[in-house]
Design an enzyme around this catalytic site. Structure first.
Site, short mmCIF file in Angstrom:
data_model
loop_
_atom_site.label_atom_id
_atom_site.label_comp_id
_atom_site.label_asym_id
_atom_site.label_seq_id
_atom_site.Cartn_x
_atom_site.Cartn_y
_atom_site.Cartn_z
N ALA A 62 0.88 -1.00 -0.19
CA ALA A 62 -0.06 -0.06 -0.10
C ALA A 62 0.84 1.21 0.01
O ALA A 62 1.95 1.12 0.43
CB ALA A 62 -0.87 0.08 1.39
N GLY A 107 0.78 -5.22 0.68
CA GLY A 107 -0.34 -5.16 -0.56
C GLY A 107 0.53 -5.89 -1.69
O GLY A 107 -0.32 -6.35 -2.26
N GLU A 110 0.12 -9.35 -0.93
CA GLU A 110 -1.35 -9.76 -1.13
C GLU A 110 -1.86 -9.85 -2.43
O GLU A 110 -2.77 -10.82 -2.59
CB GLU A 110 -2.08 -8.82 -0.15
N GLU A 130 4.00 -5.12 7.77
CA GLU A 130 3.20 -4.22 8.29
C GLU A 130 3.41 -3.95 9.71
O GLU A 130 3.21 -2.87 10.29
CB GLU A 130 1.52 -4.50 8.13
N1 CAA Z 1 4.64 3.39 -0.45
C1 CAA Z 1 4.87 4.71 -0.61
N2 CAA Z 1 6.05 4.89 -1.50
C2 CAA Z 1 7.09 3.89 -1.17
C3 CAA Z 1 6.86 2.46 -0.78
C4 CAA Z 1 5.44 2.30 -0.17
N3 CAA Z 1 5.07 1.04 0.13
N4 CAA Z 1 7.83 1.74 -0.67
C5 CAA Z 1 8.78 2.51 -1.31
N5 CAA Z 1 8.32 3.59 -1.48
C6 CAA Z 1 9.04 4.91 -2.25
C7 CAA Z 1 9.97 5.24 -1.23
O1 CAA Z 1 9.41 6.30 -0.35
C8 CAA Z 1 10.92 6.03 -2.07
O2 CAA Z 1 10.23 7.28 -2.54
P1 CAA Z 1 11.53 8.68 -2.53
O3 CAA Z 1 12.64 8.37 -3.67
O4 CAA Z 1 10.49 9.54 -3.01
O5 CAA Z 1 11.72 8.76 -0.88
C9 CAA Z 1 10.95 5.11 -3.35
O6 CAA Z 1 9.81 4.36 -3.28
C10 CAA Z 1 12.17 4.03 -3.32
O7 CAA Z 1 12.07 3.39 -2.14
P2 CAA Z 1 13.50 3.16 -1.05
O8 CAA Z 1 14.59 4.35 -1.21
O9 CAA Z 1 12.96 2.98 0.17
O10 CAA Z 1 14.14 1.86 -1.75
P3 CAA Z 1 15.20 0.97 -1.05
O11 CAA Z 1 15.57 0.12 -2.25
O12 CAA Z 1 15.91 1.68 -0.15
O13 CAA Z 1 14.09 0.01 0.00
C11 CAA Z 1 12.13 -1.15 0.46
C12 CAA Z 1 13.18 -0.67 -0.90
C13 CAA Z 1 12.66 -2.29 1.44
C14 CAA Z 1 10.88 -1.91 -0.44
C15 CAA Z 1 11.50 -0.12 1.13
O14 CAA Z 1 11.27 1.05 -0.03
C16 CAA Z 1 10.26 -0.49 2.09
O15 CAA Z 1 10.53 -1.04 3.04
N6 CAA Z 1 9.29 0.12 1.78
C17 CAA Z 1 7.93 -0.20 2.34
C18 CAA Z 1 7.53 -1.51 2.29
C19 CAA Z 1 6.12 -1.81 3.29
O16 CAA Z 1 6.36 -1.58 4.29
N7 CAA Z 1 5.05 -2.30 2.61
C20 CAA Z 1 3.95 -2.37 3.37
C21 CAA Z 1 3.09 -1.24 3.11
S1 CAA Z 1 1.64 -1.30 4.06
C22 CAA Z 1 0.45 -2.35 3.41
O17 CAA Z 1 0.87 -2.88 2.25
C23 CAA Z 1 -0.72 -2.40 4.02
C24 CAA Z 1 -1.63 -3.59 3.39
O18 CAA Z 1 -1.81 -4.74 3.83
C25 CAA Z 1 -2.43 -3.29 2.26
#
Ligand code: CAA
Length: 255
Positions: A62, A107, A110, A130
């Site tokens: 998400a 997500g 998922e 999450e």
């Molecule tokens: N939402 C919004 N933006 C996201 C994102 C997300 N889930 N994941 C990555 N991005 C964005 C980052 O903010 C970044 O944007 P900026 O350049 O503008 O800062 C860009 O994508 C690149 O990401 P990173 O710089 O973080 O890349 P990385 O290679 O260092 O790390 C990663 C990659 C480990 C996947 C890391 O981005 C991360 O941990 N992302 C979040 C993953 C997460 O927690 N997902 C669960 C979301 S909640 C959910 O999904 C609830 C549900 O059940 C529906």
């Protein structure tokens, strides 16, 4: 467009196309994905493939930036929208194949779990992180993951938020295969392994297997008896059995 729908041979291909946000599921992307799924359902595609744009991520989950400071009502509606889109994918009349070409988190995993099959590139990583955000999965993860990997492994993933590599995902049954070589070509080859069979009969097979996991055995066996009898009534069953007797390849007409 955050969703790209195209055609490859007789298959539909959906690409999540927000590489700058690792293909995160914004609410607008989710709505577009729902519309694309409706288009696929109404088409003559024999299977659907889904992948992410870029070589880093299938989908990072998400869009966290959209999740902050929402009312509880808005949050619940968001979860219901995500779940409804995943359900539309799960219930498509044709099979779907997720090509996990990098991160599939939250997500994103998922979404992959709502597909019929999951294929992963060797460096793919999956997880439900999450809990690290103070949340739990909301687009079906707590329900679909234990059905795929069992309760203990699902609890481990949901409660630690740990990342699982492609090899472990394969060992746990979370993905069907690891793709070596061009992911799309390999995924197309995998899809061709079943897509030439009768479409309605493939539908009965998916339905029967899917219902096994939430139905007591005696009920499930009744469902199997009904669906296998329905399959027997198709023209394709006549053709398949005749082809066997005549020692030739079956030519199914999806009837
Ligand atoms: N939402 C919004 N933006 C996201 C994102 C997300 N889930 N994941 C990555 N991005 C964005 C980052 O903010 C970044 O944007 P900026 O350049 O503008 O800062 C860009 O994508 C690149 O990401 P990173 O710089 O973080 O890349 P990385 O290679 O260092 O790390 C990663 C990659 C480990 C996947 C890391 O981005 C991360 O941990 N992302 C979040 C993953 C997460 O927690 N997902 C669960 C979301 S909640 C959910 O999904 C609830 C549900 O059940 C529906």
């Amino acid at each position: 467009m955050a969703i790209e729908l195209s055609r490859h041979e007789e298959f539909a291909l959906i690409r999540l196309n927000r590489p700058q946000a690792l293909n995160a599921l914004s609410f607008s992307l989710l709505r577009d994905l729902g519309a694309a799924l409706d288009e696929v359902a109404a088409s003559d595609a024999r299977a659907l493939l889904i992948t992410g744009t870029g070589d880093k991520a299938f989908c990072a989950g998400a869009d966290i930036k959209e999740l902050t400071e929402r009312s509880l009502v808005a949050q619940k509606r968001g979860a219901e929208l995500g779940q409804a889109v995943m359900a539309r994918l799960d219930r498509l009349p044709i099979a779907s194949v997720a090509i996990i070409n990098g991160y599939a988190f939250g997500g994103g995993l998922e979404l992959a779990m709502a597909c019929t099959f999951r294929l992963a590139t060797p460096r793919a990583k999956v997880g439900l992180p999450e809990i690290k955000l103070g949340l739990i999965p909301g687009y079906g993860g707590t329900q679909r993951l234990p059905r795929l990997v069992g309760e203990a492994r699902a609890l481990e993933m949901v409660m630690t938020g740990k990342t699982v590599d492609a090899q472990t995902a394969l060992q746990w049954g979370l993905v069907n295969r690891i793709l070596d070589g061009d992911p799309l070509e390999q995924a197309l080859a995998f899809t061709r392994e079943f897509s030439h069979h009768s479409l309605p009969v493939l539908g009965f097979a998916r339905d029967a297997v899917r219902r096994a996991l939430d139905t007591p055995l005696h009920e499930g066996l009744k469902i199997e008896a009904d669906l296998s009898t329905l399959a027997y009534r198709t023209e394709d069953a006549n053709e398949g059995m005749a082809a066997f007797m005549e020692k030739r390849a079956a030519r199914f007409g999806d009837r």
